[in-house]
Design a protein around this motif. Sequence first.
Motif, PDB file in Angstrom:
ATOM      1  N   PRO A 812       0.847  -1.208   0.000  1.00  0.00           N
ATOM      2  CA  PRO A 812       0.000   0.000   0.000  1.00  0.00           C
ATOM      3  C   PRO A 812       0.879   1.253   0.000  1.00  0.00           C
ATOM      4  CG  PRO A 812      -0.724  -1.563   1.674  1.00  0.00           C
ATOM      5  CD  PRO A 812       0.585  -2.075   1.166  1.00  0.00           C
ATOM      6  N   LEU A 813       0.437   2.270  -0.741  1.00  0.00           N
ATOM      7  CA  LEU A 813       1.219   3.495  -0.906  1.00  0.00           C
ATOM      8  C   LEU A 813       0.470   4.700  -0.346  1.00  0.00           C
ATOM      9  CD1 LEU A 813       2.496   3.002  -4.558  1.00  0.00           C
ATOM     10  CD2 LEU A 813       3.673   2.434  -2.446  1.00  0.00           C
ATOM     11  N   ILE A 814       1.239   5.671   0.120  1.00  0.00           N
ATOM     12  CA  ILE A 814       0.683   6.938   0.593  1.00  0.00           C
ATOM     13  C   ILE A 814       1.541   8.069   0.041  1.00  0.00           C
ATOM     14  CG2 ILE A 814      -0.284   5.997   2.734  1.00  0.00           C
ATOM     15  CD1 ILE A 814       2.174   7.168   4.187  1.00  0.00           C
ATOM     16  N   PRO A 817       4.875  12.056   3.541  1.00  0.00           N
ATOM     17  CA  PRO A 817       4.660  13.165   4.493  1.00  0.00           C
ATOM     18  C   PRO A 817       5.787  14.190   4.397  1.00  0.00           C
ATOM     19  CG  PRO A 817       4.431  11.008   5.551  1.00  0.00           C
ATOM     20  CD  PRO A 817       5.013  10.751   4.211  1.00  0.00           C
ATOM     21  N   HIS A 820       8.995  13.225   6.360  1.00  0.00           N
ATOM     22  CA  HIS A 820       9.573  11.902   6.156  1.00  0.00           C
ATOM     23  C   HIS A 820      11.098  11.993   6.131  1.00  0.00           C
ATOM     24  CE1 HIS A 820      10.494   8.095   3.997  1.00  0.00           C
ATOM     25  NE2 HIS A 820       9.438   7.668   4.651  1.00  0.00           N
ATOM     26  N   TRP A 842       5.178   9.166  -3.878  1.00  0.00           N
ATOM     27  CA  TRP A 842       4.437   8.132  -3.138  1.00  0.00           C
ATOM     28  C   TRP A 842       5.417   7.128  -2.560  1.00  0.00           C
ATOM     29  CZ3 TRP A 842      -1.050   8.067  -2.940  1.00  0.00           C
ATOM     30  CH2 TRP A 842      -1.667   9.055  -3.701  1.00  0.00           C
ATOM     31  N   GLU A 844       5.885   3.711   0.500  1.00  0.00           N
ATOM     32  CA  GLU A 844       5.201   2.597   1.132  1.00  0.00           C
ATOM     33  C   GLU A 844       4.606   3.034   2.474  1.00  0.00           C
ATOM     34  OE1 GLU A 844       7.735  -0.696   1.623  1.00  0.00           O
ATOM     35  OE2 GLU A 844       6.281  -1.944   2.655  1.00  0.00           O
ATOM     36  N   SER A 845       3.352   2.685   2.686  1.00  0.00           N
ATOM     37  CA  SER A 845       2.705   3.035   3.953  1.00  0.00           C
ATOM     38  C   SER A 845       3.077   2.028   5.025  1.00  0.00           C
ATOM     39  CB  SER A 845       1.180   3.072   3.776  1.00  0.00           C
ATOM     40  OG  SER A 845       0.701   1.779   3.463  1.00  0.00           O
ATOM     41  N   GLY A 846       2.841   2.396   6.260  1.00  0.00           N
ATOM     42  CA  GLY A 846       3.079   1.473   7.370  1.00  0.00           C
ATOM     43  C   GLY A 846       4.521   1.345   7.760  1.00  0.00           C
ATOM     44  N   THR A 855      11.261   2.456   3.541  1.00  0.00           N
ATOM     45  CA  THR A 855      10.370   2.184   2.420  1.00  0.00           C
ATOM     46  C   THR A 855      11.127   1.481   1.309  1.00  0.00           C
ATOM     47  OG1 THR A 855       8.884   3.172   0.806  1.00  0.00           O
ATOM     48  CG2 THR A 855      10.801   4.465   1.435  1.00  0.00           C
TER      49      THR A 855
END
Length: 923
Positions: A812-814, A817, A820, A842, A844-846, A855
């Motif tokens: 999953p991607l976000i 921020p 970051h 974008w 990797e999330s989490g 990431t």
Amino acid sequence: MLSLGAFAFAAPGMLALLLVLPVIYWLLRLIPPLPRLVRFPAIRLLIGLEPSEQTPMKMPWWLLLLRLLLATALILAVARPLLNPQTELPGKGPLLLVVDDGWSSAPGWTTRIAHAERLIQRAERAGRLVALVGTAPAPLDAPAVRKGALRPDEMRTILRAFRPKPWPTDRAVAANEIDQLRLDPSAYVVWLSDGLDDDGSAKLTERLQKFDGLQVVLPDASSTPLLLMPPAAEGRDLKVTALRPIADGPRKTAIQASDDQGRVVARIELDFAASATKGEGVLPAPPELRNRMSRLDIEAQGGAGSAVLLDERNRRRPVAILGERASATGQPLLQEVYFLERALDPYVSLTIGDRETVLTRSTAVLLIPDGASPSATDRDEIAKWIERGGIAVRFAGPNLAAGGDTLVPTPLRLGDRALGGVMSWGQPSALAEFPTNSPFLGIPVPKDVRIQQQVLAEPTPDLADKTWARLADGTPLVTAEKRGQGYLVLIHTTANTGWSNMALSGLFVDMLQRLVTLSRGVAGDGINKALKPWRTLDGFGRLGAPPSGAQMLPADAEQTFKPRPPTPPGFYGDENAQVAFNIGGHVATPKPLVLPGSVATDRLSEGGETDLARWCLLAAAILLLLDLLLSLWLRGLMPRAVRIGRAAPAALLLGFAAFATAPDTHAQPQRAAAPAPDKPGPAPLSEEQALKGSLDVRLAYIVTGDKDVDDISKAGLEGLSEILRNRTSVEPGDPVGLDLEKDEPRLYPLIYWPITSTQPNLTPRASAALDRYLRTGGILFVDTRDQQMSFDRPVGGNPDLKRLLSGIETPPLIVMPHDHVLTKSFYLLSDMPGRWVGGKLWIESGGGRVNDGVTTLIIGANDYAGAWATDQRGRGLNPVTPGGETQREMSFRVGVNLVMHALTGNYKDDQVHIQDIMQRLRR
């Protein structure tokens, strides 16, 4: 200077030092090397042994040869060897450099300055002074510099601070400045010209011919300046025109439109015919796109002359007409809506309807013909809309003349004034010139426009201030009043031909267009009064703060005013409303420079002599380091280092072999023994590939099959590797192109993957290789290069990206921020630009699946390799928009952060030990 064909020595006398080489050879043969240190603790074994006579060992021949080569390299360096040497400058007097530094000199400026530096170098060899004169007026905030003939090293410093100016040259003033320098008549002159003519060219040429020698250097075809003109409306689109000084064959260039954030929103190709000096093209500009455009630029040229700033006059404002659309069955030539629609439709986004329809839209200007007389409720709503910033334009007619309407800027007399009526004149009246407070100032008044009937305004003390147009007898034709943030305007005649023939003239169209631009304050607060500078262009076409001492732009700048130091091109006004003042349209049409036949000319080129002294010094430094290492080795001071050096490659090969054959800890036990058919095993790891990937840190890119894209990827990673070597402790080797069918990606910490529409889908073997790479801690940087990563689902929103990643387990991607670790792994960054800006990044999330939360997948869209790509001299291969070289520097910093993140992880984000560290600091 001693010349040997394509090779020469600037200081040939230093070659006499080569005669010392035999002496150096004799000394080196005479002095033996230091004895080798041997550790032998068993001293008791030496008891009773007779000491034998020891003679000094001679120096090995290869060490002797190495030191002789070192001495030779140093001697050659001080002799200053030259490749492709240029002849000495004619004459014996000083060198006078005359440089055209106006708006037309920005294309090829780097080449022009490099040519001037080579001339200064030739003058320095001959021991001659150098003088520098620019033909464009200096900026108001330019620092004071020394004038006259100076030493070459001093003039070289001044030349490197020289910049093109965003206004035309003034060669007549430059000729006067040369007179004031009082140079020796024996001076030799080189005029680095922009190839364009101006009013003072003949005077400057005549003055320069009085010196002993004159050479004029003209730009080559690729550096011929183009002048971009302000666009003209072509229906709903924009007609773009560019001019060149001479028709030197077919030429193609590109025009791009960008918004106020620098994002490219439109682009067209513009062609010059072989015998034409004008190139034209139509830029598609629907209203939504046209209203976003803030400037036009000629790609790959740069300079203030290749840029056109756009203001509200170039946009399609939303305009509404109160009433019903003209009907073809009801004599449309007599209907007011017909004339208003025909006058404005090509230039604005037009809406026709009742009050509820037009005021609920985002309307800037509301036109109210007399036939659509608003009710009392409508007038109240329109008055509130005007207070909020709207512009309402009313037209007179029988309904308004009947009285009882209060939505007018000034009180009106009951009835109207007409030919043959009670209040009449003998013949139709013409228009007078527009007053100075009118937004119509500057529009030529046609002599054939006649007004036959009008409504009259009651005389009031402020009537003169409210009058924007008058008839020849002084009676008001257009009155206006500012209400709140908007305007209420009344035209005292009809919008059709019932009371005048004005609706049939071009004056009617021009007046309505000025009223439309008034909706943002450009016309009323800009065109007809002096404006202060807000943002101005420099010589390279970059928009920035105005220089100190910049003056107000006068009200008549649109007609005869030219850019000059007190009023450079740019935006004038304030943050709410600006007027664009461009070079195109305010300078003369470019014409080729005409020179007398007796003047010698040359063409500007990047070629020239090359000083090899630095390379000789580099060779001497390498030989010196090698001599030091060999001396330590001969003395026995490096045995441990030698053993480690020999064992390191074998240990690395063994470790990577074990890593490549180890079972995947995330897989099921049965898959560790035999890979599943849909996840093929890795390709065999060759010894050459293992050495190449393990002995050096290397960046890698995925080969797409598109030669142009692959060349840019390679050049981009080479440029980024050079930046890493110069600024960080990372010493990367040459980048590697990966064929996922054959190569093992896990040898490389960061892989760059440009996405193309022609790239075939990944095979199962390639997908499995990438999937293993991501699951074992590698970082894959995917670049779609389309500047479109602004949607919510990056993989699903790009069909090519979705297709190529279909065989990979994508996390999953976000959106990255703002805090970051990628924004602070080496440089502190607030944006992630590449060749473009605006595309999101974008990640990797989490917190990532492996590697302590680092990431593993990054997706961008700003064509980063295109911004990193440089040639052998470190110059960018591709234009970077809109920020130019400043944006290229920021893109390099993004690349450095990516590599440091891949090599060091998220240590910059680790706050576990911060309390202990702060406590120790307090102690």
